[in-house]
Design a protein around this motif. Structure first.
Motif, PDB file in Angstrom:
ATOM      1  N   UNK A   1       5.049 -37.922 126.169  1.00  0.00           N
ATOM      2  CA  UNK A   1       4.951 -38.499 127.373  1.00  0.00           C
ATOM      3  C   UNK A   1       5.797 -38.817 128.354  1.00  0.00           C
ATOM      4  N   UNK A   2       6.959 -38.911 127.466  1.00  0.00           N
ATOM      5  CA  UNK A   2       8.411 -38.777 128.272  1.00  0.00           C
ATOM      6  C   UNK A   2       8.554 -37.880 129.233  1.00  0.00           C
ATOM      7  N   UNK A   3       8.125 -36.662 129.144  1.00  0.00           N
ATOM      8  CA  UNK A   3       8.375 -35.749 129.894  1.00  0.00           C
ATOM      9  C   UNK A   3       7.739 -36.052 131.306  1.00  0.00           C
TER      10      UNK A   3
ATOM     11  N   UNK B   1      19.969 -24.673 133.217  1.00  0.00           N
ATOM     12  CA  UNK B   1      20.314 -23.631 132.244  1.00  0.00           C
ATOM     13  C   UNK B   1      19.939 -23.930 130.899  1.00  0.00           C
ATOM     14  N   UNK B   2      20.449 -25.260 130.656  1.00  0.00           N
ATOM     15  CA  UNK B   2      20.297 -25.942 129.306  1.00  0.00           C
ATOM     16  C   UNK B   2      18.892 -26.268 128.916  1.00  0.00           C
ATOM     17  N   UNK B   3      18.141 -26.461 129.866  1.00  0.00           N
ATOM     18  CA  UNK B   3      16.748 -26.685 129.661  1.00  0.00           C
ATOM     19  C   UNK B   3      15.858 -25.479 129.202  1.00  0.00           C
ATOM     20  N   UNK B   4      16.143 -24.420 129.896  1.00  0.00           N
ATOM     21  CA  UNK B   4      15.611 -23.016 129.794  1.00  0.00           C
ATOM     22  C   UNK B   4      15.857 -22.731 128.407  1.00  0.00           C
ATOM     23  N   UNK B   5      17.131 -22.653 128.181  1.00  0.00           N
ATOM     24  CA  UNK B   5      17.614 -22.067 126.742  1.00  0.00           C
ATOM     25  C   UNK B   5      17.239 -22.982 125.718  1.00  0.00           C
ATOM     26  N   UNK B   6      17.025 -24.087 125.868  1.00  0.00           N
ATOM     27  CA  UNK B   6      16.413 -25.154 124.826  1.00  0.00           C
ATOM     28  C   UNK B   6      14.875 -24.980 124.566  1.00  0.00           C
ATOM     29  N   UNK B   7      14.568 -24.165 125.477  1.00  0.00           N
ATOM     30  CA  UNK B   7      12.979 -24.012 125.222  1.00  0.00           C
ATOM     31  C   UNK B   7      12.706 -22.657 124.904  1.00  0.00           C
ATOM     32  N   UNK B   8      13.479 -21.550 125.503  1.00  0.00           N
ATOM     33  CA  UNK B   8      13.232 -20.183 125.035  1.00  0.00           C
ATOM     34  C   UNK B   8      13.780 -19.543 123.553  1.00  0.00           C
TER      35      UNK B   8
ATOM     36  N   UNK C   1       4.677 -27.814 126.478  1.00  0.00           N
ATOM     37  CA  UNK C   1       3.300 -27.939 126.875  1.00  0.00           C
ATOM     38  C   UNK C   1       3.631 -29.101 128.106  1.00  0.00           C
ATOM     39  N   UNK C   2       4.200 -30.213 127.552  1.00  0.00           N
ATOM     40  CA  UNK C   2       4.404 -31.443 128.416  1.00  0.00           C
ATOM     41  C   UNK C   2       5.540 -31.524 129.257  1.00  0.00           C
ATOM     42  N   UNK C   3       6.521 -30.619 129.005  1.00  0.00           N
ATOM     43  CA  UNK C   3       7.456 -30.148 130.186  1.00  0.00           C
ATOM     44  C   UNK C   3       6.900 -29.470 131.213  1.00  0.00           C
ATOM     45  N   UNK C   4       5.969 -28.444 130.873  1.00  0.00           N
ATOM     46  CA  UNK C   4       5.312 -27.809 131.731  1.00  0.00           C
ATOM     47  C   UNK C   4       4.319 -28.569 132.658  1.00  0.00           C
ATOM     48  N   UNK C   5       3.697 -29.752 132.167  1.00  0.00           N
ATOM     49  CA  UNK C   5       2.928 -30.482 132.845  1.00  0.00           C
ATOM     50  C   UNK C   5       3.719 -31.301 133.728  1.00  0.00           C
ATOM     51  N   UNK C   6       4.854 -31.937 133.101  1.00  0.00           N
ATOM     52  CA  UNK C   6       5.999 -32.575 133.982  1.00  0.00           C
ATOM     53  C   UNK C   6       6.438 -32.024 135.081  1.00  0.00           C
ATOM     54  N   UNK C   7       6.514 -30.502 135.182  1.00  0.00           N
ATOM     55  CA  UNK C   7       6.987 -29.854 136.195  1.00  0.00           C
ATOM     56  C   UNK C   7       5.773 -29.669 137.307  1.00  0.00           C
TER      57      UNK C   7
END
Length: 233
Positions: free
Chosen positions: A37-39, A158-165, A97-103
């Motif tokens: 839930x931190x996201x 950029x860092x976030x997207x790389x850390x997920x993909x 999934x929670x990152x996407x919910x955060x977005x």
């Protein structure tokens, strides 16, 4: 005025403390898996900072910084700690999934806050998008904005997207599962969309996005076809 400023700083610190509780939730050794839930909680200090007049792009950068911290935590827990301690139950897919919910929650803020605080609509560097939400302006006419938070925003996203993909591609590769063509097309689109946006924020040339997007999608499709052909017999 100084007292009001101190109150705002104190409120931000309290909101950061709440974020820190969920960020370090596993340290409480409870059964609930509320650390993800931190996201979502990270959007609260962002919303407050924007509402009190902090630079919009700067507030978004701060939100991305909090999300990056949470992503690094989950990557370490999943690939380092879990590898040493099998009792640690982590699933990086939950993080995404929670990152996407955060977005999604961020988009709600972008629609609701300007309606509640009309002055946010006319704030410097703010632009209306689709008549419903207000987003930070990256382009001023044909030139990039001079906002000092632009490059930090670019770098953090950029860092976030790389850390997920990259971890997702790694998991698909090591699974060695045979996946049909149509799911690979869907996955290619999922991977291509954030990559295209990442390219856009660096180049700020919307005219080439369609062709470039198709090219990126095809590259992901070829990569996924090689990763999901199944185990060699």
């Amino acid at each position: 005025m100084m007292l009001q400023g101190m109150d705002q700083i104190f409120m931000i610190l309290v909101l950061m403390l709440i974020f820190g509780i969920f960020l370090c939730y596993q340290a409480f050794k409870r059964k609930e898996r509320l650390q993800y839930l931190a996201y979502v909680v990270a959007t609260i200090p962002f919303g407050y900072m924007w509402a009190i007049g902090f630079d919009y792009l700067g507030a978004v950068f701060f939100l991305l910084l909090l999300w990056t911290i949470a992503l690094i935590r989950d990557l370490v827990m999943h690939y380092v700690v879990k590898g040493k301690d099998k009792k640690k139950e982590t699933d990086f897919a939950n993080s995404i999934v929670l990152y996407a919910i955060g977005v999604g929650v961020f988009i709600l803020y972008a629609a609701i806050l300007p309606a509640m605080i009309p002055t946010l609509k006319t704030g410097p560097g703010t632009q209306e998008f689709g008549g419903m939400i207000w987003l930070p302006m990256l382009l001023e006419g044909v030139l990039p904005t001079s906002n000092p938070f632009l490059n930090p925003f670019r770098l953090m996203l950029t860092i976030d997207i790389l850390l997920m993909i990259l971890p997702m591609l790694y998991e698909i590769k090591v699974a060695q599962a045979r996946v049909p063509v149509w799911p690979n097309i869907f996955l290619s689109i999922i991977f291509a969309l954030p990559t295209i946006y990442l390219i856009y924020i660096w180049l700020l040339m919307p005219d080439i996005l369609l062709v470039l997007g198709l090219f990126i999608g095809v590259l992901y499709f070829i990569l996924l076809l090689s990763f999901t052909k199944g185990k060699a017999k």
